[in-house]
Motif scaffolding. Structure first.
Motif, PDB file in Angstrom:
ATOM      1  N   MET A 292     -19.928 -68.724  -6.064  1.00  0.00           N
ATOM      2  CA  MET A 292     -20.831 -69.850  -5.789  1.00  0.00           C
ATOM      3  C   MET A 292     -20.386 -70.622  -4.548  1.00  0.00           C
ATOM      4  SD  MET A 292     -21.514 -71.277  -9.660  1.00  0.00           S
ATOM      5  CE  MET A 292     -22.338 -72.749  -9.070  1.00  0.00           C
ATOM      6  N   HIS A 293     -19.070 -70.595  -4.258  1.00  0.00           N
ATOM      7  CA  HIS A 293     -18.530 -71.280  -3.081  1.00  0.00           C
ATOM      8  C   HIS A 293     -18.311 -70.330  -1.911  1.00  0.00           C
ATOM      9  CE1 HIS A 293     -17.537 -74.224  -6.258  1.00  0.00           C
ATOM     10  NE2 HIS A 293     -17.584 -75.116  -5.297  1.00  0.00           N
ATOM     11  N   GLY A 294     -18.845 -69.130  -2.029  1.00  0.00           N
ATOM     12  CA  GLY A 294     -18.742 -68.178  -0.933  1.00  0.00           C
ATOM     13  C   GLY A 294     -17.346 -67.614  -0.740  1.00  0.00           C
ATOM     14  N   ILE A 295     -16.583 -67.519  -1.814  1.00  0.00           N
ATOM     15  CA  ILE A 295     -15.209 -67.010  -1.739  1.00  0.00           C
ATOM     16  C   ILE A 295     -15.164 -65.621  -2.354  1.00  0.00           C
ATOM     17  CG2 ILE A 295     -12.811 -67.385  -2.425  1.00  0.00           C
ATOM     18  CD1 ILE A 295     -13.478 -70.372  -2.688  1.00  0.00           C
ATOM     19  N   ASN A 296     -14.633 -64.668  -1.607  1.00  0.00           N
ATOM     20  CA  ASN A 296     -14.446 -63.314  -2.140  1.00  0.00           C
ATOM     21  C   ASN A 296     -13.215 -63.306  -3.043  1.00  0.00           C
ATOM     22  OD1 ASN A 296     -14.765 -60.404  -2.323  1.00  0.00           O
ATOM     23  ND2 ASN A 296     -12.928 -60.298  -1.035  1.00  0.00           N
ATOM     24  N   ILE A 297     -13.358 -62.816  -4.242  1.00  0.00           N
ATOM     25  CA  ILE A 297     -12.243 -62.779  -5.182  1.00  0.00           C
ATOM     26  C   ILE A 297     -12.173 -61.407  -5.836  1.00  0.00           C
ATOM     27  CG2 ILE A 297     -13.665 -63.797  -7.014  1.00  0.00           C
ATOM     28  CD1 ILE A 297     -11.068 -65.121  -8.067  1.00  0.00           C
ATOM     29  N   VAL A 298     -10.986 -60.823  -5.837  1.00  0.00           N
ATOM     30  CA  VAL A 298     -10.764 -59.494  -6.398  1.00  0.00           C
ATOM     31  C   VAL A 298      -9.682 -59.611  -7.467  1.00  0.00           C
ATOM     32  CG1 VAL A 298     -10.038 -57.129  -5.936  1.00  0.00           C
ATOM     33  CG2 VAL A 298     -11.388 -58.383  -4.236  1.00  0.00           C
ATOM     34  N   THR A 299      -9.921 -59.002  -8.611  1.00  0.00           N
ATOM     35  CA  THR A 299      -8.940 -59.044  -9.700  1.00  0.00           C
ATOM     36  C   THR A 299      -8.444 -57.641 -10.025  1.00  0.00           C
ATOM     37  OG1 THR A 299     -10.641 -58.885 -11.420  1.00  0.00           O
ATOM     38  CG2 THR A 299      -9.993 -61.098 -10.710  1.00  0.00           C
ATOM     39  N   LYS A 300      -7.166 -57.572 -10.340  1.00  0.00           N
ATOM     40  CA  LYS A 300      -6.555 -56.315 -10.776  1.00  0.00           C
ATOM     41  C   LYS A 300      -5.672 -56.655 -11.969  1.00  0.00           C
ATOM     42  CE  LYS A 300      -3.611 -52.519  -9.203  1.00  0.00           C
ATOM     43  NZ  LYS A 300      -2.778 -52.007  -8.067  1.00  0.00           N
ATOM     44  N   VAL A 301      -6.144 -56.302 -13.164  1.00  0.00           N
ATOM     45  CA  VAL A 301      -5.488 -56.742 -14.395  1.00  0.00           C
ATOM     46  C   VAL A 301      -5.205 -55.552 -15.296  1.00  0.00           C
ATOM     47  CG1 VAL A 301      -5.610 -58.282 -16.391  1.00  0.00           C
ATOM     48  CG2 VAL A 301      -6.725 -58.935 -14.240  1.00  0.00           C
ATOM     49  N   LEU A 302      -3.972 -55.475 -15.764  1.00  0.00           N
ATOM     50  CA  LEU A 302      -3.577 -54.438 -16.722  1.00  0.00           C
ATOM     51  C   LEU A 302      -2.690 -55.109 -17.771  1.00  0.00           C
ATOM     52  CD1 LEU A 302      -3.592 -51.450 -17.542  1.00  0.00           C
ATOM     53  CD2 LEU A 302      -1.550 -51.139 -16.121  1.00  0.00           C
ATOM     54  N   LEU A 303      -3.261 -55.354 -18.944  1.00  0.00           N
ATOM     55  CA  LEU A 303      -2.560 -56.118 -19.963  1.00  0.00           C
ATOM     56  C   LEU A 303      -2.364 -55.306 -21.229  1.00  0.00           C
ATOM     57  CD1 LEU A 303      -4.423 -59.544 -19.690  1.00  0.00           C
ATOM     58  CD2 LEU A 303      -2.301 -58.866 -18.569  1.00  0.00           C
ATOM     59  N   SER A 304      -1.253 -55.579 -21.890  1.00  0.00           N
ATOM     60  CA  SER A 304      -1.046 -55.025 -23.224  1.00  0.00           C
ATOM     61  C   SER A 304      -1.737 -55.939 -24.225  1.00  0.00           C
ATOM     62  CB  SER A 304       0.449 -54.928 -23.535  1.00  0.00           C
ATOM     63  OG  SER A 304       1.059 -56.207 -23.434  1.00  0.00           O
ATOM     64  N   GLU A 305      -1.731 -55.575 -25.475  1.00  0.00           N
ATOM     65  CA  GLU A 305      -2.457 -56.351 -26.485  1.00  0.00           C
ATOM     66  C   GLU A 305      -1.896 -57.754 -26.646  1.00  0.00           C
ATOM     67  OE1 GLU A 305      -2.606 -54.217 -30.120  1.00  0.00           O
ATOM     68  OE2 GLU A 305      -3.785 -52.566 -29.322  1.00  0.00           O
ATOM     69  N   ILE A 322      -5.463 -70.317  -9.854  1.00  0.00           N
ATOM     70  CA  ILE A 322      -6.709 -69.914  -9.185  1.00  0.00           C
ATOM     71  C   ILE A 322      -7.425 -71.127  -8.588  1.00  0.00           C
ATOM     72  CG2 ILE A 322      -8.953 -68.806  -9.504  1.00  0.00           C
ATOM     73  CD1 ILE A 322      -7.713 -67.100 -11.701  1.00  0.00           C
ATOM     74  N   ASP A 323      -7.406 -72.253  -9.287  1.00  0.00           N
ATOM     75  CA  ASP A 323      -8.015 -73.466  -8.730  1.00  0.00           C
ATOM     76  C   ASP A 323      -7.341 -73.877  -7.431  1.00  0.00           C
ATOM     77  OD1 ASP A 323      -9.894 -73.647 -10.688  1.00  0.00           O
ATOM     78  OD2 ASP A 323      -8.941 -75.273 -11.806  1.00  0.00           O
ATOM     79  N   ASN A 324      -6.010 -73.796  -7.384  1.00  0.00           N
ATOM     80  CA  ASN A 324      -5.282 -74.138  -6.157  1.00  0.00           C
ATOM     81  C   ASN A 324      -5.659 -73.179  -5.026  1.00  0.00           C
ATOM     82  OD1 ASN A 324      -3.969 -76.246  -7.424  1.00  0.00           O
ATOM     83  ND2 ASN A 324      -2.103 -75.096  -7.825  1.00  0.00           N
ATOM     84  N   ALA A 325      -5.791 -71.894  -5.361  1.00  0.00           N
ATOM     85  CA  ALA A 325      -6.173 -70.905  -4.345  1.00  0.00           C
ATOM     86  C   ALA A 325      -7.597 -71.148  -3.844  1.00  0.00           C
ATOM     87  CB  ALA A 325      -6.049 -69.498  -4.931  1.00  0.00           C
ATOM     88  N   MET A 326      -8.510 -71.507  -4.763  1.00  0.00           N
ATOM     89  CA  MET A 326      -9.896 -71.788  -4.369  1.00  0.00           C
ATOM     90  C   MET A 326      -9.985 -73.037  -3.513  1.00  0.00           C
ATOM     91  SD  MET A 326     -11.868 -70.802  -7.927  1.00  0.00           S
ATOM     92  CE  MET A 326     -13.375 -71.622  -7.414  1.00  0.00           C
ATOM     93  N   GLU A 327      -9.196 -74.056  -3.880  1.00  0.00           N
ATOM     94  CA  GLU A 327      -9.201 -75.300  -3.100  1.00  0.00           C
ATOM     95  C   GLU A 327      -8.739 -75.034  -1.669  1.00  0.00           C
ATOM     96  OE1 GLU A 327      -6.793 -79.550  -2.843  1.00  0.00           O
ATOM     97  OE2 GLU A 327      -6.429 -78.182  -4.514  1.00  0.00           O
ATOM     98  N   ALA A 328      -7.681 -74.205  -1.531  1.00  0.00           N
ATOM     99  CA  ALA A 328      -7.187 -73.875  -0.193  1.00  0.00           C
ATOM    100  C   ALA A 328      -8.187 -73.008   0.571  1.00  0.00           C
ATOM    101  CB  ALA A 328      -5.839 -73.162  -0.301  1.00  0.00           C
ATOM    102  N   SER A 329      -8.878 -72.105  -0.129  1.00  0.00           N
ATOM    103  CA  SER A 329      -9.811 -71.184   0.524  1.00  0.00           C
ATOM    104  C   SER A 329     -11.056 -71.892   1.046  1.00  0.00           C
ATOM    105  CB  SER A 329     -10.221 -70.079  -0.456  1.00  0.00           C
ATOM    106  OG  SER A 329      -9.106 -69.298  -0.831  1.00  0.00           O
ATOM    107  N   GLU A 330     -11.460 -72.990   0.410  1.00  0.00           N
ATOM    108  CA  GLU A 330     -12.653 -73.716   0.843  1.00  0.00           C
ATOM    109  C   GLU A 330     -12.511 -74.265   2.257  1.00  0.00           C
ATOM    110  OE1 GLU A 330     -13.471 -76.677  -2.048  1.00  0.00           O
ATOM    111  OE2 GLU A 330     -14.210 -75.263  -3.556  1.00  0.00           O
TER     112      GLU A 330
END
Length: 410
Positions: A292-305, A322-330
């Motif tokens: 919504m803020h025009g920020i490209n975000i990519v996730t790579k997640v591999l979790l156990s149970e 993530i909020d800190n990263a979005m604030e800086a990216s804006e």
């Protein structure tokens, strides 16, 4: 003999008061026995030092100084990472000891009765400490800690001025001492109550973040259901249109129609599927907010149970990072965020990268927030550090090429 029993007793009361407040490293029985032996040994040594002829002139202030530093030494040995928290409490307790001693000795000439009165007041003081305690400094700002420490020191100075003023007529200290005792109680109560209420506000904010994630999960799934109904309805119309074009042998238009719908992307309500419902909800919500803020975000997640963190801790860590990263990216023209999470054998690694056009470590090495409401937003990294510390983990941050990177190992 009485000269050593009286200071040892009061010193032990102070150490046991600290033991009830500060986080413990050992089991209770071992710590109590160690505290008792430490208190007796240290106070005997202090008593001997203050009786040295060369120090007699300054014995009062030497006694208080040794009282302070040996109590801090006890905190360093018997408690875990709580030296900073112990300091203001020790200063307050020394004030209480001074007031109680002067009052108990002014009201009677009997050593035994004086000691009984002192023990009664010390017991009430310990109970008051336990009821009005701060168990951690995670949510305490520097200003609040400064007020906590300075108030104890200011009351000590005030008491010493009154003691000096009434030194000619010691009986007047019978009233000055209990007044300062009550002032200490009032100040300690006001400061600790203010800090605890502030902590509750911050903790409620953390809980609120978790609730927002849960609501976001409901919202995402509701959007997916609505989108499925829309696709089902439109699919019939598209199929009918294709049949018409096929019967009329309008192959070029049919090819364009197929290419159009085959190339469409579902830009909203993307769902991350990691196997952990809370992580799914949090990442899905943050991906939608970023787009919504025009920020490209990519996730790579591999979790156990099972993750080594509680739901509250997972919510706190992911949301703040993530909020800190979005604030800086804006503030950037090239907006890009990468989130990686892996867990195995009870260990969790979280990495969040955000692209920046300058060296963050050079411009803002302490990572202080630039938001207007800094007292709320700046607490995020402190909470994350506390989570890392609680799990004996590690937190690293720095520049890696054009990206500012935060790594957590838990």
């Amino acid at each position: 003999m009485w000269e050593i029993i009286e200071p040892v007793t009061k010193y032990l009361f102070m150490l046991f008061a600290l033991q009830s407040i500060l986080p413990n490293r050992f089991n209770r029985a071992a710590e109590t026995a160690g505290t008792f032996l430490y208190g007796v040994t240290v106070m005997v040594i202090i008593n001997q030092i203050t009786k040295l002829p060369s120090l007699m002139l300054y014995s009062y202030f030497i006694f208080l100084t040794l009282l302070l530093f040996t109590a801090l030494l006890w905190a360093a040995v018997f408690t875990k990472d709580s030296l900073k928290l112990a300091l203001p409490y020790i200063c307050f307790y020394i004030n209480f000891i001074l007031c109680i001693r002067v009052f108990s000795e002014s009201i009677t000439n009997s050593n035994l009765l004086s000691m009984g009165i002192a023990v009664l007041f010390l017991a009430m003081t310990n109970l008051f400490f336990y009821k009005n305690r701060i168990t951690e400094l995670v949510y305490v700002t520097r200003t609040q800690y400064g007020v906590f420490l300075v108030s104890a020191c200011a009351l000590f100075v005030s008491y010493e001025l009154w003691r000096e003023f009434f030194s000619i007529e010691p009986n007047r200290m019978l009233w000055a001492a209990p007044c300062h005792y009550c002032m200490n109680l009032l100040m300690l109560y006001l400061v600790t109550t203010t800090v605890r209420e502030y902590q509750e506000v911050i903790q409620l904010g953390v809980i609120s973040k978790k609730r927002e994630a849960e609501l976001a999960e409901i919202d995402v799934h509701a959007g997916l259901v609505q989108q499925c109904y829309y696709i089902r309805h439109e699919f019939k119309n598209i199929c009918f249109h294709m049949q018409v074009l096929l019967k009329e042998k309008k192959y070029e238009e049919l090819d364009k129609l197929i290419a159009k719908y085959a190339g469409e992307k579902l830009e909203y309500h993307d769902v991350v599927n990691t196997g952990n419902r809370l992580v799914d909800a949090l990442l899905s919500q943050k991906i939608r907010e970023a787009r919504m803020h025009g920020i490209n975000i990519v996730t790579k997640v591999l979790l156990s149970e099972a993750l080594p963190l509680s739901d509250e801790e997972v919510s706190t860590v992911l949301t703040n990072l993530i909020d800190n990263a979005m604030e800086a990216s804006e503030k950037e023209t090239d907006r890009d965020i990468r989130v990686e999470m892996t867990s195995a054998k009870g260990l969790l690694q979280v990495t969040v990268r955000n692209k920046v056009s300058y060296d963050v470590m050079e411009k803002n090495p302490d990572l202080r927030t630039t938001k207007r409401e800094a007292r709320f937003h700046g607490i995020g990294l402190s909470i994350i550090r506390d989570v890392v510390k609680r799990h004996n983990g590690k937190m690293e941050y720095g520049m890696n090429g054009d990206y500012f990177v935060v790594n957590l190992y838990l």
